[in-house]
Design an enzyme around this catalytic site. Structure first.
Site, PDB file in Angstrom:
ATOM      1  N   TYR A  59       0.818  -1.224   0.000  1.00  0.00           N
ATOM      2  CA  TYR A  59       0.000   0.000   0.000  1.00  0.00           C
ATOM      3  C   TYR A  59       0.850   1.272   0.000  1.00  0.00           C
ATOM      4  CZ  TYR A  59      -4.029  -2.942   0.475  1.00  0.00           C
ATOM      5  OH  TYR A  59      -5.001  -3.873   0.211  1.00  0.00           O
ATOM      6  N   GLY A  60       1.801   1.350   0.937  1.00  0.00           N
ATOM      7  CA  GLY A  60       2.595   2.573   1.028  1.00  0.00           C
ATOM      8  C   GLY A  60       3.436   2.792  -0.220  1.00  0.00           C
ATOM      9  N   GLU A  79      10.783  -5.268  -5.583  1.00  0.00           N
ATOM     10  CA  GLU A  79       9.850  -6.135  -4.866  1.00  0.00           C
ATOM     11  C   GLU A  79      10.427  -7.542  -4.794  1.00  0.00           C
ATOM     12  OE1 GLU A  79       6.832  -6.084  -3.150  1.00  0.00           O
ATOM     13  OE2 GLU A  79       7.365  -8.204  -2.966  1.00  0.00           O
ATOM     14  N   GLY A 153       0.501  -6.935   0.554  1.00  0.00           N
ATOM     15  CA  GLY A 153      -0.599  -7.511   1.328  1.00  0.00           C
ATOM     16  C   GLY A 153      -1.937  -7.492   0.600  1.00  0.00           C
ATOM     17  N   ASN A 157      -4.984 -10.265   1.356  1.00  0.00           N
ATOM     18  CA  ASN A 157      -5.764  -9.854   2.528  1.00  0.00           C
ATOM     19  C   ASN A 157      -7.258 -10.110   2.360  1.00  0.00           C
ATOM     20  OD1 ASN A 157      -6.865  -7.540   1.268  1.00  0.00           O
ATOM     21  ND2 ASN A 157      -5.110  -6.298   1.872  1.00  0.00           N
ATOM     22  N   VAL A 288      15.963  -6.587  -1.389  1.00  0.00           N
ATOM     23  CA  VAL A 288      16.939  -5.598  -0.918  1.00  0.00           C
ATOM     24  C   VAL A 288      17.538  -6.143   0.371  1.00  0.00           C
ATOM     25  CG1 VAL A 288      17.258  -3.231  -0.121  1.00  0.00           C
ATOM     26  CG2 VAL A 288      15.627  -3.731  -1.968  1.00  0.00           C
ATOM     27  N   GLU A 399     -14.772  -8.610  13.741  1.00  0.00           N
ATOM     28  CA  GLU A 399     -15.306  -8.953  12.436  1.00  0.00           C
ATOM     29  C   GLU A 399     -15.836 -10.374  12.416  1.00  0.00           C
ATOM     30  OE1 GLU A 399     -11.939  -7.321  11.109  1.00  0.00           O
ATOM     31  OE2 GLU A 399     -12.890  -5.420  10.581  1.00  0.00           O
ATOM     32  N   HIS A 484      -1.871  -8.305  11.050  1.00  0.00           N
ATOM     33  CA  HIS A 484      -1.747  -6.840  11.050  1.00  0.00           C
ATOM     34  C   HIS A 484      -0.518  -6.348  11.818  1.00  0.00           C
ATOM     35  CE1 HIS A 484      -6.486  -6.633  10.809  1.00  0.00           C
ATOM     36  NE2 HIS A 484      -5.939  -7.108   9.701  1.00  0.00           N
ATOM     37  N   GLY A 512       3.097   0.593   6.783  1.00  0.00           N
ATOM     38  CA  GLY A 512       2.461   0.271   8.059  1.00  0.00           C
ATOM     39  C   GLY A 512       3.363   0.409   9.273  1.00  0.00           C
ATOM     40  N   ASN A 522      -9.052  -2.535  10.870  1.00  0.00           N
ATOM     41  CA  ASN A 522      -8.089  -3.116   9.931  1.00  0.00           C
ATOM     42  C   ASN A 522      -7.259  -1.982   9.316  1.00  0.00           C
ATOM     43  OD1 ASN A 522     -10.865  -4.125  10.008  1.00  0.00           O
ATOM     44  ND2 ASN A 522      -9.959  -5.961   9.166  1.00  0.00           N
TER      45      ASN A 522
HETATM   46  P1  FAE Z   1       2.854  -4.590   2.505  1.00  0.00           P
HETATM   47  O1  FAE Z   1       1.520  -4.537   1.854  1.00  0.00           O
HETATM   48  O2  FAE Z   1       3.170  -5.713   3.407  1.00  0.00           O
HETATM   49  O3  FAE Z   1       3.947  -4.523   1.334  1.00  0.00           O
HETATM   50  C1  FAE Z   1       5.325  -4.621   1.586  1.00  0.00           C
HETATM   51  C2  FAE Z   1       5.983  -5.238   0.340  1.00  0.00           C
HETATM   52  O4  FAE Z   1       7.403  -5.127   0.488  1.00  0.00           O
HETATM   53  C3  FAE Z   1       5.679  -6.723   0.171  1.00  0.00           C
HETATM   54  O5  FAE Z   1       5.220  -6.950  -1.145  1.00  0.00           O
HETATM   55  C4  FAE Z   1       7.013  -7.412   0.435  1.00  0.00           C
HETATM   56  O6  FAE Z   1       7.202  -8.582  -0.318  1.00  0.00           O
HETATM   57  C5  FAE Z   1       8.008  -6.329   0.053  1.00  0.00           C
HETATM   58  N1  FAE Z   1       9.294  -6.454   0.733  1.00  0.00           N
HETATM   59  C6  FAE Z   1       9.503  -6.678   2.047  1.00  0.00           C
HETATM   60  N2  FAE Z   1      10.840  -6.692   2.328  1.00  0.00           N
HETATM   61  C7  FAE Z   1      11.475  -6.484   1.137  1.00  0.00           C
HETATM   62  C8  FAE Z   1      12.844  -6.415   0.760  1.00  0.00           C
HETATM   63  N3  FAE Z   1      13.827  -6.528   1.663  1.00  0.00           N
HETATM   64  N4  FAE Z   1      13.138  -6.215  -0.546  1.00  0.00           N
HETATM   65  C9  FAE Z   1      12.155  -6.081  -1.463  1.00  0.00           C
HETATM   66  N5  FAE Z   1      10.827  -6.145  -1.158  1.00  0.00           N
HETATM   67  C10 FAE Z   1      10.499  -6.332   0.128  1.00  0.00           C
HETATM   68  O7  FAE Z   1       3.156  -3.258   3.315  1.00  0.00           O
HETATM   69  N6  FAE Z   1      -5.621  -5.333   6.368  1.00  0.00           N
HETATM   70  C11 FAE Z   1      -6.818  -4.730   6.238  1.00  0.00           C
HETATM   71  O8  FAE Z   1      -6.918  -3.503   6.373  1.00  0.00           O
HETATM   72  N7  FAE Z   1      -7.942  -5.478   5.959  1.00  0.00           N
HETATM   73  C12 FAE Z   1      -7.900  -6.825   5.806  1.00  0.00           C
HETATM   74  O9  FAE Z   1      -8.918  -7.455   5.526  1.00  0.00           O
HETATM   75  C13 FAE Z   1      -6.636  -7.474   5.962  1.00  0.00           C
HETATM   76  N8  FAE Z   1      -6.533  -8.826   5.859  1.00  0.00           N
HETATM   77  C14 FAE Z   1      -5.286  -9.406   5.848  1.00  0.00           C
HETATM   78  C15 FAE Z   1      -5.169 -10.771   5.579  1.00  0.00           C
HETATM   79  C16 FAE Z   1      -3.911 -11.346   5.440  1.00  0.00           C
HETATM   80  C17 FAE Z   1      -3.798 -12.818   5.119  1.00  0.00           C
HETATM   81  C18 FAE Z   1      -2.742 -10.551   5.615  1.00  0.00           C
HETATM   82  C19 FAE Z   1      -1.365 -11.148   5.481  1.00  0.00           C
HETATM   83  C20 FAE Z   1      -2.855  -9.193   5.896  1.00  0.00           C
HETATM   84  C21 FAE Z   1      -4.113  -8.616   6.019  1.00  0.00           C
HETATM   85  N9  FAE Z   1      -4.273  -7.252   6.255  1.00  0.00           N
HETATM   86  C22 FAE Z   1      -5.496  -6.666   6.203  1.00  0.00           C
HETATM   87  C23 FAE Z   1      -3.096  -6.403   6.519  1.00  0.00           C
HETATM   88  C24 FAE Z   1      -2.708  -5.527   5.319  1.00  0.00           C
HETATM   89  O10 FAE Z   1      -2.677  -6.291   4.139  1.00  0.00           O
HETATM   90  C25 FAE Z   1      -1.363  -4.893   5.634  1.00  0.00           C
HETATM   91  O11 FAE Z   1      -1.530  -4.077   6.783  1.00  0.00           O
HETATM   92  C26 FAE Z   1      -0.848  -4.057   4.488  1.00  0.00           C
HETATM   93  O12 FAE Z   1      -0.667  -4.818   3.326  1.00  0.00           O
HETATM   94  C27 FAE Z   1       0.462  -3.392   4.882  1.00  0.00           C
HETATM   95  O13 FAE Z   1       0.802  -2.477   3.867  1.00  0.00           O
HETATM   96  P2  FAE Z   1       2.277  -1.972   3.737  1.00  0.00           P
HETATM   97  O14 FAE Z   1       2.328  -0.957   2.644  1.00  0.00           O
HETATM   98  O15 FAE Z   1       2.790  -1.595   5.076  1.00  0.00           O
END
Ligand code: FAE
Length: 545
Positions: A59-60, A79, A153, A157, A288, A399, A484, A512, A522
């Site tokens: 997301y970010g 990625e 995510g 998610n 990375v 939920e 989360h 996040g 969430n």
């Molecule tokens: P995120 O979406 O985790 O993206 C980070 C990216 O960076 C990933 O694609 C990684 O592979 C990549 N990465 C990490 N380290 C490295 C590296 N060293 N080099 C290159 N790439 C890297 O970050 N949240 C909700 O609000 N509602 C929901 O219904 C919900 N359900 C969920 C269900 C599941 C199964 C999971 C796992 C999470 C859920 N979440 C939900 C949480 C939500 O998806 C999560 O808070 C966000 O995706 C976080 O967003 P960020 O941008 O922080």
């Protein structure tokens, strides 16, 4: 360290041209192109130069890339996961939930599902080792689930897209201008994410939400309020799917190993728009491993390019003027902790790694009376919650989650987001070169207490009990894992109020990890809206304003 140089548009375009000339060829089909093996020591290293690098495509990262690119700034995104854009041999991009294969999980030989048993019988299955879409990071008392792939995510998610109530947001972020958030950034995030709510008439009669209606009626009978939960799964699609007029996804058990249809994941929204600008290159299967400050004020990243067997087939050393870490709570914090511990970046805050939280996550399931079946056909995407956020002592949002087994299971299951003051700590472990999480199981007790305060009365009234056969070992409470993870680089603590990393000009966090361990609901809508706000500051910095 010196301040980063102001980036002129001309210089930015020259650098981007150089970067994409080298990267584009390999980023089109990176998994296949990288198939050649390599012996240790013979891995080629490429040096690249880019004006702005964004690590992570969740997301970010997606917000950051889109807004910079729209302003004409070329962006290189790195990625570690794969691009989920080509079907496998079965014609599907993602694997079936009940017949998982390597696409399910990140380099595992067996699935590790959160609910790992049914009637006490283990349900995890063998799979091939492959860069699958769901990862689980195991720590002694906590397992952290994250998405892997272009879209982060959003690929895995539950789609629950909840905007926190303004008063709750103001308590979490007293120094952030809430008026700007609620007038501009939350509406912008909701629009770009294509959030929708279920049509009420349809919800009240569709068989795929019988489980929601049963749990709602029980909650209301016990005196609790309920509320609809918006989603990034398209309700236009869901209605068609439920009627048998669209291909099945949410009604075919698809969720945390990826949704083949219906879901507005980031690759369909922010990232598609970012790529359409022509200013964004996404390089997948790039991990990375370290970030380092150079004497000239720029940053250098060391990157391992892997193939689908997990073998490093090439290394890239990438220098950039501005570096945005959006690798999620676990990824971003690990990179910064490693940089601090190894001296790769001087002056990083002591607060990095502090304030980790699981958003108060805890899950549980209850048996239902036989006269209240929850339905053999259930959508995987939740649409309703028990709203107990007004409770002054134990504010909780619970939920109502499905259990789509395909047979009547007489079960109501729940994911609670509770206000638990306990926080963990992420720290760098030099022996393993990995991040470790200091968190004890006892720290989840407040979350369990909050959920019991709602479900015990329902059990008493219904004369029902909690299920203890959904985890091996007879465990009742899912307090040992989280969807989360939040915190580690908290806004206004490890960074300034816009995610600019203290002591490191030109280095930003936008994901996040900025949230203080708890989001009241969430988290991804809040992560997206905050990223929309913060990227305006990044853009102003890039332009030298
Ligand atoms: P995120 O979406 O985790 O993206 C980070 C990216 O960076 C990933 O694609 C990684 O592979 C990549 N990465 C990490 N380290 C490295 C590296 N060293 N080099 C290159 N790439 C890297 O970050 N949240 C909700 O609000 N509602 C929901 O219904 C919900 N359900 C969920 C269900 C599941 C199964 C999971 C796992 C999470 C859920 N979440 C939900 C949480 C939500 O998806 C999560 O808070 C966000 O995706 C976080 O967003 P960020 O941008 O922080």
């Amino acid at each position: 360290m010196p301040a980063p140089r102001r980036l002129t548009r001309r210089a930015a375009l020259q650098r981007a041209a150089a970067a994409s000339a080298t990267i584009a060829g390999s980023s089109l089909l990176p998994e296949l192109a990288a198939a050649a093996g390599s012996a240790a020591g013979s891995v080629p290293t490429t040096r690249l130069d880019a004006p702005v690098v964004v690590v992570g495509t969740g997301y970010g990262g997606a917000v950051t890339a889109l807004r910079l690119a729209q302003a004409g700034v070329p962006v290189l995104m790195l990625e570690m996961g794969r691009a989920w854009d080509r079907p496998g041999r079965d014609g599907k991009i993602f694997c079936p939930t009940l017949r998982p294969d390597g696409r399910a999980m990140w380099f595992r030989s067996r699935t590790r599902t959160p609910l790992n048993a049914m009637f006490g019988i283990p349900i995890d299955m063998p799979i091939q080792r492959y860069p699958g879409v769901l990862d689980r990071l195991d720590f002694p008392d906590m397992a952290v689930y994250v998405g892997r792939g272009v879209g982060g995510g959003s690929l895995v998610n539950g789609g629950m897209a909840v905007t926190p109530r303004r008063a709750d947001f103001e308590r979490l972020f007293p120094q952030v201008d809430a008026a700007a958030m609620y007038d501009t950034y939350f509406p912008r995030a909701n629009a770009e994410l294509q959030v929708s709510t279920p049509p009420v008439d349809w919800f009240e009669r569709t068989p795929i939400h019988q489980f929601s209606r049963v749990a709602r009626a029980q909650a209301e009978r016990a005196g609790f309020d309920t509320a609809f939960v918006p989603s990034i799964y398209s309700y236009d699609y869901m209605v068609e799917e439920a009627a048998g007029r669209a291909r099945k996804s949410a009604t075919a058990q698809e969720i945390f190993y990826g949704s083949n249809h219906g879901k507005h994941s980031l690759d369909k929204t922010y990232l598609a728009a970012a790529l359409a600008t022509g200013n964004v290159t996404i390089a997948s299967l790039r991990t990375v491993t370290s970030v380092r400050a150079q004497p000239d004020g720029r940053y250098r990243l060391s990157v391992n390019r892997i193939n689908t067997s997990g073998v490093t087939v090439a290394r890239e050393e990438i220098a950039c003027d501005r570096l945005v870490l959006a690798a999620g709570t676990m990824g971003t914090t690990e990179l910064l902790l490693r940089a601090r511990a190894t001296g790769a970046i001087d002056g990083l805050s002591d607060r990095i790694g502090e304030g980790w939280g699981n958003n108060g996550n805890v899950t549980v399931a209850r048996w239902n009376p036989l006269r209240q079946p929850t339905g053999t056909r259930q959508t995987t995407m939740p649409a309703m919650g028990i709203d107990h956020r007004d409770d002054p002592v134990l504010p909780t949002f619970v939920e109502i989650t499905p259990m789509p087994t395909g047979f009547e299971n007489f079960t109501s299951s729940y994911l609670a987001i509770t206000r638990n003051p306990e926080r963990g700590r992420l720290r760098y472990d030099a022996a393993t070169d990995r991040v470790q999480l200091d968190w004890k199981r006892a720290q989840a007790a407040a979350s369990v207490k909050s959920l019991k305060a709602i479900l015990d009365p329902i059990n008493r009234q219904q004369r029902t009990a909690y299920r203890s056969d959904l985890y091996t070992g007879g465990r009742v409470w899912g307090d040992h894992y989280t969807w989360h993870p939040l915190g580690g680089c908290i806004l206004g603590e490890a960074t300034d109020l816009y995610g600019r990393v203290d002591g490191a000009p030109g280095l930003y966090v936008n994901d996040g990890s900025l949230l203080p361990g708890y989001a009241t609901v969430n988290p991804f809508v809040t992560i997206t809206a905050l990223a929309e706000r913060n990227v305006e500051q990044i853009l102003a910095d890039v332009r030298g304003a």
